[in-house]
Motif scaffolding. Structure first.
Motif, PDB file in Angstrom:
ATOM      1  N   UNK A 107     -30.967   0.951  16.340  1.00 46.38           N
ATOM      2  CA  UNK A 107     -30.454   1.573  15.313  1.00 46.38           C
ATOM      3  C   UNK A 107     -32.130   1.798  14.688  1.00 46.38           C
ATOM      4  N   UNK A 108     -31.837   2.959  13.745  1.00 47.98           N
ATOM      5  CA  UNK A 108     -32.970   3.290  12.824  1.00 47.98           C
ATOM      6  C   UNK A 108     -33.630   2.399  12.095  1.00 47.98           C
ATOM      7  N   UNK A 109     -32.112   1.730  12.044  1.00 45.24           N
ATOM      8  CA  UNK A 109     -32.804   0.608  10.593  1.00 45.24           C
ATOM      9  C   UNK A 109     -32.917  -0.530  10.583  1.00 45.24           C
ATOM     10  N   UNK A 110     -32.854  -0.502  12.628  1.00 47.45           N
ATOM     11  CA  UNK A 110     -33.374  -2.231  12.911  1.00 47.45           C
ATOM     12  C   UNK A 110     -34.551  -1.773  12.977  1.00 47.45           C
ATOM     13  N   UNK A 111     -35.254  -0.544  13.038  1.00 51.00           N
ATOM     14  CA  UNK A 111     -36.751  -0.565  13.144  1.00 51.00           C
ATOM     15  C   UNK A 111     -37.089  -0.309  12.228  1.00 51.00           C
ATOM     16  N   UNK A 112     -36.364  -0.053  10.642  1.00 47.43           N
ATOM     17  CA  UNK A 112     -37.358  -0.280   9.532  1.00 47.43           C
ATOM     18  C   UNK A 112     -37.820  -1.661   9.104  1.00 47.43           C
ATOM     19  N   UNK A 113     -36.010  -2.623   9.507  1.00 48.34           N
ATOM     20  CA  UNK A 113     -36.772  -3.891   8.744  1.00 48.34           C
ATOM     21  C   UNK A 113     -37.540  -4.377  10.359  1.00 48.34           C
ATOM     22  N   UNK A 114     -38.014  -4.223  11.038  1.00 45.07           N
ATOM     23  CA  UNK A 114     -39.170  -4.402  11.747  1.00 45.07           C
ATOM     24  C   UNK A 114     -39.675  -4.080  11.172  1.00 45.07           C
ATOM     25  N   UNK A 115     -39.944  -3.096  11.070  1.00 37.38           N
ATOM     26  CA  UNK A 115     -41.302  -2.734  10.009  1.00 37.38           C
ATOM     27  C   UNK A 115     -41.937  -2.834   8.808  1.00 37.38           C
ATOM     28  N   UNK A 116     -40.996  -3.130   7.601  1.00 38.62           N
ATOM     29  CA  UNK A 116     -40.637  -3.856   6.246  1.00 38.62           C
ATOM     30  C   UNK A 116     -41.516  -5.319   6.437  1.00 38.62           C
ATOM     31  N   UNK A 236     -39.663   8.390   7.665  1.00 38.16           N
ATOM     32  CA  UNK A 236     -39.984   8.186   9.448  1.00 38.16           C
ATOM     33  C   UNK A 236     -41.416   8.927   9.576  1.00 38.16           C
ATOM     34  N   UNK A 237     -40.936  10.448   9.584  1.00 41.68           N
ATOM     35  CA  UNK A 237     -42.096  10.742  10.801  1.00 41.68           C
ATOM     36  C   UNK A 237     -42.927  11.477   9.706  1.00 41.68           C
ATOM     37  N   UNK A 238     -42.879  11.550   8.060  1.00 42.72           N
ATOM     38  CA  UNK A 238     -43.972  11.174   7.511  1.00 42.72           C
ATOM     39  C   UNK A 238     -45.199  10.147   7.763  1.00 42.72           C
ATOM     40  N   UNK A 239     -44.036   8.903   7.459  1.00 35.59           N
ATOM     41  CA  UNK A 239     -45.090   8.070   7.590  1.00 35.59           C
ATOM     42  C   UNK A 239     -46.282   7.999   8.495  1.00 35.59           C
ATOM     43  N   UNK A 261     -40.333   5.591   0.900  1.00 36.05           N
ATOM     44  CA  UNK A 261     -38.694   4.937   0.932  1.00 36.05           C
ATOM     45  C   UNK A 261     -38.511   4.343   2.559  1.00 36.05           C
ATOM     46  N   UNK A 262     -38.934   4.425   3.559  1.00 43.63           N
ATOM     47  CA  UNK A 262     -38.360   4.450   4.915  1.00 43.63           C
ATOM     48  C   UNK A 262     -38.235   2.694   4.840  1.00 43.63           C
ATOM     49  N   UNK A 263     -39.079   2.333   3.943  1.00 41.79           N
ATOM     50  CA  UNK A 263     -39.872   0.711   4.364  1.00 41.79           C
ATOM     51  C   UNK A 263     -39.494  -0.052   3.117  1.00 41.79           C
ATOM     52  N   UNK A 269     -32.215   2.832   5.508  1.00 38.84           N
ATOM     53  CA  UNK A 269     -31.921   4.116   6.725  1.00 38.84           C
ATOM     54  C   UNK A 269     -30.919   3.996   7.294  1.00 38.84           C
ATOM     55  N   UNK A 270     -30.498   5.447   7.752  1.00 38.67           N
ATOM     56  CA  UNK A 270     -29.191   5.772   8.479  1.00 38.67           C
ATOM     57  C   UNK A 270     -29.356   4.657   9.742  1.00 38.67           C
ATOM     58  N   UNK A 271     -28.114   4.343  10.613  1.00 41.47           N
ATOM     59  CA  UNK A 271     -28.285   3.671  11.623  1.00 41.47           C
ATOM     60  C   UNK A 271     -28.208   4.993  13.106  1.00 41.47           C
ATOM     61  N   UNK A 272     -29.387   5.214  12.728  1.00 44.11           N
ATOM     62  CA  UNK A 272     -29.667   6.448  13.988  1.00 44.11           C
ATOM     63  C   UNK A 272     -29.302   5.750  15.344  1.00 44.11           C
TER      64      UNK A 272
END
Ligand SMILES: O=C(Nc1cc(-c2cc3c([nH]2)[C@]2(CCCNC2)CNC3=O)ccn1)c1cccc(C(F)(F)F)c1
Length: 308
Positions: A107-116, A236-239, A261-263, A269-272
């Motif tokens: 999910x997008x939230x997992x991707x955000x956690x990894x990026x953080x 996410x796209x702006x980032x 904010x995404x980071x 972050x939504x769990x898309x």
């Protein structure tokens, strides 16, 4: 300072090769006293090897950087080598994890956690005027194969100190007046780390880095094609746009990335579900090309910026 007694006094070195680094290979070993398993990187003495050990040692201990346990300086029939004992990362590389993502979609939230986690390691380096210069999925390893695994950065084979002369030779300049070229190319080394973060994030979102991709990124013509990107948040796209900005002077710096904010609020972050898992599974055969593509891009960036 490195230990000079023979490493074989303290460690049993197995011939299990865990991988090949820029300056040396990585073996498995275990400590004779506590029986613990460790990773051992063998570096033949050279300026590059000394720089790698010095920089890695300086930042070892940060939560998202693979920690160094011991460094030995041993000589075998004449040639000296550095033996770097590190904590053993049992969870393997980042994208192997995403590839065999069993529990449903990535999910997008997992991707955000990894990026953080990766961004906090880069911030730790940049705050200490160190650029890694080889940020790529193969150098991001998990401590454990399960959900409790912590993601850590390794391989300081291309790392270098940056902005070092800015502080020494021109102590008197006032930052907002100094011309960019006075700060020297080193400041671009940090921005090449930011570019790599952008590519990692783009891949995280299930975008196969096709060979044409590099050209599109370098000319800023990459896009966010549907349907993969339809659900992905604007932050996410702006980032990604800010990190893959073609002009290094305009590219985001690590502090700007961290306060996106995404980071900053990755927990909200939504769990898309993302296409990454599918892409990495289906695109299995293109993955080596993707890795080569990234290696080439990193190599060209290192050359470009070193010549600026
Ligand atoms: O690679 C493992 N553990 C590991 C590995 C490293 C490591 C350091 C470096 C690398 N790996 C690479 C290998 C090639 C890809 N890039 C990264 C190149 N440069 C390095 O500096 C450090 C600490 N623990 C591993 C994976 C699965 C299972 C196990 C084990 F079974 F041992 F637990 C170990």
């Amino acid at each position: 300072y490195p230990k000079t007694n023979l490493i074989s006094d303290d460690y049993e070195i197995s011939n299990t090769v865990l991988g090949l680094g820029i300056n040396g290979k990585v073996l498995q070993c275990h400590n004779k006293d506590n029986g613990q398993v460790y990773a051992l990187k063998v570096l033949h003495d050279s300026l590059k090897a000394r720089r790698e050990v010095a920089l890695h040692w300086r930042v070892s201990g940060f939560r998202h950087i693979v920690s160094i346990i011991d460094v030995y300086k041993n000589s075998y029939n004449g040639n000296v080598c550095f033996l770097v004992v590190m904590e053993c990362m049992r969870g393997g590389e980042l994208f192997q994890r995403i590839q065999n993502q069993q529990t449903g979609a990535f999910t997008e939230r997992e991707a955000a956690k990894i990026m953080q986690e990766i961004c906090s390691a880069v911030k730790y380096l940049h705050d200490r005027n160190i650029a890694h210069r080889d940020l790529k999925p193969e150098n991001l390893l998990y401590t454990l194969p399960d959900q409790n695994g912590v993601l850590k950065l390794t391989d300081f084979g291309f790392a270098k100190e940056v902005n070092v002369h800015a502080t020494l030779e021109t102590p008197c300049y006032t930052p907002y007046y100094v011309a960019p070229e006075v700060l020297g190319p080193e400041k671009y080394d940090k921005s090449c780390d930011i570019w790599s973060l952008g590519v990692i994030m783009y891949i995280n979102h299930g975008q196969a880095i096709s060979p044409g991709m590099k050209k599109r990124i370098r000319t800023g013509q990459f896009d966010f094609p549907d349907p993969e990107w339809s659900g992905v948040s604007k932050d996410a796209r702006d980032l990604i746009r800010g990190m893959l900005c073609v002009n290094p002077a305009k590219r985001l710096d690590i502090d700007q990335v961290m306060c996106n904010q995404w980071i900053a609020k990755y927990g909200e972050v939504p769990e898309t579900p993302l296409y990454t898992g599918k892409m990495l599974k289906e695109g299995e055969e293109t993955w080596p090309e993707v890795q080569e593509e990234m290696m080439r891009s990193l190599a060209t960036m290192r050359v470009d910026y070193d010549q600026v």
